[in-house]
Write a protein that holds these residues in place. Structure first.
Motif, mmCIF file in Angstrom:
data_model
loop_
_atom_site.group_PDB
_atom_site.id
_atom_site.type_symbol
_atom_site.label_atom_id
_atom_site.label_comp_id
_atom_site.label_asym_id
_atom_site.label_seq_id
_atom_site.Cartn_x
_atom_site.Cartn_y
_atom_site.Cartn_z
ATOM 1 N N ASN A 26 0.875 -1.162 0.000
ATOM 2 C CA ASN A 26 0.000 0.000 0.000
ATOM 3 C C ASN A 26 0.915 1.215 0.000
ATOM 4 O OD1 ASN A 26 -1.521 2.254 0.774
ATOM 5 N ND2 ASN A 26 -2.832 1.090 2.148
ATOM 6 N N ILE A 27 0.961 1.946 -1.106
ATOM 7 C CA ILE A 27 1.949 3.008 -1.225
ATOM 8 C C ILE A 27 1.396 4.410 -0.959
ATOM 9 C CG2 ILE A 27 3.436 1.675 -2.757
ATOM 10 C CD1 ILE A 27 2.256 3.208 -5.128
ATOM 11 N N THR A 28 0.068 4.538 -0.902
ATOM 12 C CA THR A 28 -0.513 5.847 -0.626
ATOM 13 C C THR A 28 -1.941 5.700 -0.112
ATOM 14 O OG1 THR A 28 -1.107 8.012 -1.561
ATOM 15 C CG2 THR A 28 -1.314 6.106 -3.019
ATOM 16 N N ASP A 29 -2.344 6.630 0.755
ATOM 17 C CA ASP A 29 -3.740 6.640 1.198
ATOM 18 C C ASP A 29 -4.558 7.674 0.430
ATOM 19 O OD1 ASP A 29 -2.769 8.975 2.321
ATOM 20 O OD2 ASP A 29 -2.679 8.172 4.344
ATOM 21 N N LYS A 30 -3.928 8.352 -0.516
ATOM 22 C CA LYS A 30 -4.645 9.329 -1.337
ATOM 23 C C LYS A 30 -5.470 8.604 -2.401
ATOM 24 C CE LYS A 30 -1.336 13.107 -0.751
ATOM 25 N NZ LYS A 30 -0.412 14.039 -1.433
ATOM 26 N N CYS A 31 -6.654 9.134 -2.668
ATOM 27 C CA CYS A 31 -7.506 8.523 -3.680
ATOM 28 C C CYS A 31 -8.425 9.584 -4.273
ATOM 29 C CB CYS A 31 -8.330 7.377 -3.084
ATOM 30 S SG CYS A 31 -9.175 6.367 -4.333
ATOM 31 N N ASN A 32 -8.789 9.417 -5.531
ATOM 32 C CA ASN A 32 -9.694 10.350 -6.192
ATOM 33 C C ASN A 32 -11.150 9.915 -6.077
ATOM 34 O OD1 ASN A 32 -9.027 8.141 -7.877
ATOM 35 N ND2 ASN A 32 -9.784 9.231 -9.677
ATOM 36 N N LEU A 33 -11.393 8.762 -5.410
ATOM 37 C CA LEU A 33 -12.753 8.270 -5.196
ATOM 38 C C LEU A 33 -13.006 8.089 -3.705
ATOM 39 C CD1 LEU A 33 -13.018 5.608 -8.070
ATOM 40 C CD2 LEU A 33 -13.619 8.041 -8.138
ATOM 41 N N PHE A 43 -6.042 3.568 7.697
ATOM 42 C CA PHE A 43 -4.646 4.004 7.792
ATOM 43 C C PHE A 43 -4.478 5.511 7.592
ATOM 44 C CE2 PHE A 43 -4.448 -0.369 5.830
ATOM 45 C CZ PHE A 43 -4.176 -1.016 7.016
ATOM 46 N N LYS A 44 -5.567 6.217 7.335
ATOM 47 C CA LYS A 44 -5.452 7.636 6.978
ATOM 48 C C LYS A 44 -5.035 8.538 8.128
ATOM 49 C CE LYS A 44 -8.270 7.965 2.830
ATOM 50 N NZ LYS A 44 -9.362 8.677 2.138
ATOM 51 N N LYS A 45 -5.284 8.108 9.359
ATOM 52 C CA LYS A 45 -4.980 8.965 10.511
ATOM 53 C C LYS A 45 -3.575 8.739 11.069
ATOM 54 C CE LYS A 45 -9.813 9.372 11.970
ATOM 55 N NZ LYS A 45 -10.782 9.142 13.063
ATOM 56 N N LEU A 196 -13.669 -11.045 -1.382
ATOM 57 C CA LEU A 196 -14.837 -11.313 -0.550
ATOM 58 C C LEU A 196 -15.045 -10.164 0.433
ATOM 59 C CD1 LEU A 196 -14.166 -15.095 0.259
ATOM 60 C CD2 LEU A 196 -15.221 -14.083 -1.782
ATOM 61 N N ALA A 197 -16.284 -9.767 0.595
ATOM 62 C CA ALA A 197 -16.613 -8.632 1.462
ATOM 63 C C ALA A 197 -16.162 -8.863 2.899
ATOM 64 C CB ALA A 197 -18.115 -8.379 1.425
ATOM 65 N N VAL A 198 -15.556 -7.835 3.485
ATOM 66 C CA VAL A 198 -15.016 -7.895 4.850
ATOM 67 C C VAL A 198 -15.581 -6.732 5.664
ATOM 68 C CG1 VAL A 198 -12.916 -7.812 6.245
ATOM 69 C CG2 VAL A 198 -12.882 -8.954 4.018
ATOM 70 N N PRO A 199 -16.008 -6.982 6.901
ATOM 71 C CA PRO A 199 -16.541 -5.902 7.743
ATOM 72 C C PRO A 199 -15.420 -5.064 8.356
ATOM 73 C CG PRO A 199 -16.618 -7.950 8.959
ATOM 74 C CD PRO A 199 -16.124 -8.295 7.573
ATOM 75 N N ALA A 200 -14.723 -4.320 7.501
ATOM 76 C CA ALA A 200 -13.601 -3.488 7.944
ATOM 77 C C ALA A 200 -13.646 -2.171 7.183
ATOM 78 C CB ALA A 200 -12.277 -4.202 7.700
ATOM 79 N N GLY A 201 -12.942 -1.176 7.698
ATOM 80 C CA GLY A 201 -12.929 0.118 7.036
ATOM 81 C C GLY A 201 -14.320 0.722 6.977
ATOM 82 N N ASN A 202 -14.723 1.187 5.800
ATOM 83 C CA ASN A 202 -16.049 1.780 5.639
ATOM 84 C C ASN A 202 -17.190 0.788 5.863
ATOM 85 O OD1 ASN A 202 -15.164 4.357 5.113
ATOM 86 N ND2 ASN A 202 -15.253 4.160 2.888
ATOM 87 N N TRP A 203 -16.882 -0.501 5.803
ATOM 88 C CA TRP A 203 -17.905 -1.529 5.986
ATOM 89 C C TRP A 203 -17.861 -2.140 7.388
ATOM 90 C CZ3 TRP A 203 -18.115 -4.880 0.855
ATOM 91 C CH2 TRP A 203 -19.053 -4.301 -0.018
ATOM 92 N N LYS A 204 -17.213 -1.489 8.309
ATOM 93 C CA LYS A 204 -17.011 -2.107 9.629
ATOM 94 C C LYS A 204 -18.316 -2.396 10.367
ATOM 95 C CE LYS A 204 -16.387 2.079 12.437
ATOM 96 N NZ LYS A 204 -15.483 2.765 13.388
ATOM 97 N N PHE A 317 -4.764 2.016 13.900
ATOM 98 C CA PHE A 317 -4.447 0.805 13.139
ATOM 99 C C PHE A 317 -3.053 0.936 12.546
ATOM 100 C CE2 PHE A 317 -9.057 1.149 13.097
ATOM 101 C CZ PHE A 317 -9.452 -0.143 13.389
ATOM 102 N N PRO A 318 -2.416 -0.206 12.270
ATOM 103 C CA PRO A 318 -2.844 -1.552 12.643
ATOM 104 C C PRO A 318 -2.589 -1.828 14.120
ATOM 105 C CG PRO A 318 -0.709 -1.659 11.590
ATOM 106 C CD PRO A 318 -1.135 -0.212 11.519
ATOM 107 N N VAL A 319 -3.153 -2.936 14.614
ATOM 108 C CA VAL A 319 -2.997 -3.337 16.002
ATOM 109 C C VAL A 319 -1.882 -4.374 16.093
ATOM 110 C CG1 VAL A 319 -4.155 -4.337 18.005
ATOM 111 C CG2 VAL A 319 -5.443 -2.919 16.383
ATOM 112 N N ASP A 320 -1.028 -4.262 17.085
ATOM 113 C CA ASP A 320 0.069 -5.213 17.235
ATOM 114 C C ASP A 320 -0.465 -6.609 17.564
ATOM 115 O OD1 ASP A 320 2.254 -6.637 19.085
ATOM 116 O OD2 ASP A 320 3.256 -5.225 17.743
ATOM 117 N N HIS A 321 0.110 -7.633 16.917
ATOM 118 C CA HIS A 321 -0.371 -9.008 17.093
ATOM 119 C C HIS A 321 -0.304 -9.456 18.553
ATOM 120 C CE1 HIS A 321 3.534 -11.188 17.645
ATOM 121 N NE2 HIS A 321 3.982 -10.038 17.190
#
Length: 332
Positions: A26-33, A43-45, A196-204, A317-321
């Protein structure tokens, strides 16, 4: 490449080793959408130092020593990363497979040709539906569908391999538009890889996105009908199942090493440890030492309830294992 792959299979079959295959950066958190399902918002914060080209070069060399032959760059939107061309060159494209995962809207014919010339082998382009309004709604920006189709054509015209990336969930698995998309990809002889859909990020908080056992059975029926449709479990060297840690690593812009893009648990940081040390720690974990037969973050209800949903309560995020897994779930 062929000699390296032959050596890899020798290590797997004869020496019983587990060579790394693929590293997703993952090289950037910038996006045009502002996509409905985006997981990278977690990861944006983060306000820590980001990997520079010299750091990527070092980590990719370490990954090669572990067996990796494929480097993928995603985001956010990787085409917005200002040093993308320099990064591709640093990835030694003469000896590695280079892929870019993009929404396709910024991929002009000129850019596609230039990136192909530098060393990009594969564009994985996100396409959710052949219905323009449905795709645009999912991506939350009008006109996205037309630009994505143009991006796909630009990539094809450049002579670069194109893979379509599509998210399936309980909401869309039985929709006719999804099957139309599968049929379209097959007719064009393009691999379509489903996520496959994951309950994370915007879908948490979107529990209704999770695929049921009936949904997965239906998907595998469709898959038999449409041979160009793929799932990550099939991409492993020998065994089917989850390849996280064993064959695949996901690295954030801040050097955190995760099992995959959707499990936001870190097993170490490349600024502090070698990739070999981090991966070795991950392979001790019961969930990642073998090829788990369910997608941990999408279809394994026990893992989702115990870990993924609990992670959603975290503020950073991320959380240490070490803060997530208890000792009886490790080989100690």
């Amino acid at each position: 490449m062929m000699l390296r792959l032959a050596l890899t299979f020798f290590k797997i079959i004869v020496l019983k080793q587990k060579p790394l295959r693929y590293v997703d950066f993952n090289i950037t958190d910038k996006c045009n959408l502002d996509c409905e399902h985006c997981f990278a918002v977690n990861f944006k914060k983060i306000k820590r130092p980001r990997m520079q080209i010299k750091d990527y070069r070092r980590v990719m060399k370490e990954a090669n020593k572990l067996g990796a032959v494929n480097f993928s760059f995603q985001g956010g939107e990787p085409l917005l990363y200002p040093q993308l061309e320099e990064l591709i060159k640093a990835a030694a494209p003469y000896k590695n497979i280079i892929s870019i995962t993009t929404n396709g809207t910024l991929l002009t014919p000129e850019r596609a040709k230039k990136l192909k010339k530098i060393g990009v082998d594969i564009f994985t382009i996100s396409l959710d539906s052949l219905d323009a309004a449905e795709h645009d709604s999912f991506r939350k920006k009008e006109g996205t569908f037309a630009k994505t189709i143009q991006g796909i054509q630009a990539a094809l015209d450049s002579g670069t391999h194109v893979t379509i990336g599509t998210v399936i969930s309980h909401r869309n698995i039985r929709e006719k538009n999804l099957e139309r998309l599968f049929d379209w990809a097959c007719k064009k002889k393009m691999i379509l890889c489903v996520a496959l859909a994951v309950p994370a990020g915007n879908w948490k908080d979107q529990g209704d996105i999770l695929l049921t056992d009936d949904d997965m059975n239906y998907f595998f029926q469709l898959k038999r009908k449409y041979p160009y449709v793929r799932i990550d479990f099939e991409a492993n060297y020998v065994k089917t199942g989850c390849g996280a840690i064993k064959e695949i690593l996901y690295i954030t812009p801040f050097g955190d090493v995760l099992p995959c893009p959707y499990i936001h648990i870190s097993f170490g940081n490349t600024f502090e440890q070698s990739l070999a040390e981090i991966r070795s720690e991950g392979l001790k974990n019961i969930y990642f030492k073998s090829y788990w037969q369910k997608c941990l973050c999408a279809t394994d209800k026990d893992f989702i309830n115990k870990y993924i949903l609990n992670l959603n309560e975290k503020k950073e995020f991320p959380v240490d294992h070490a803060d997530v897994f208890v000792s009886d779930e490790k080989n100690v």
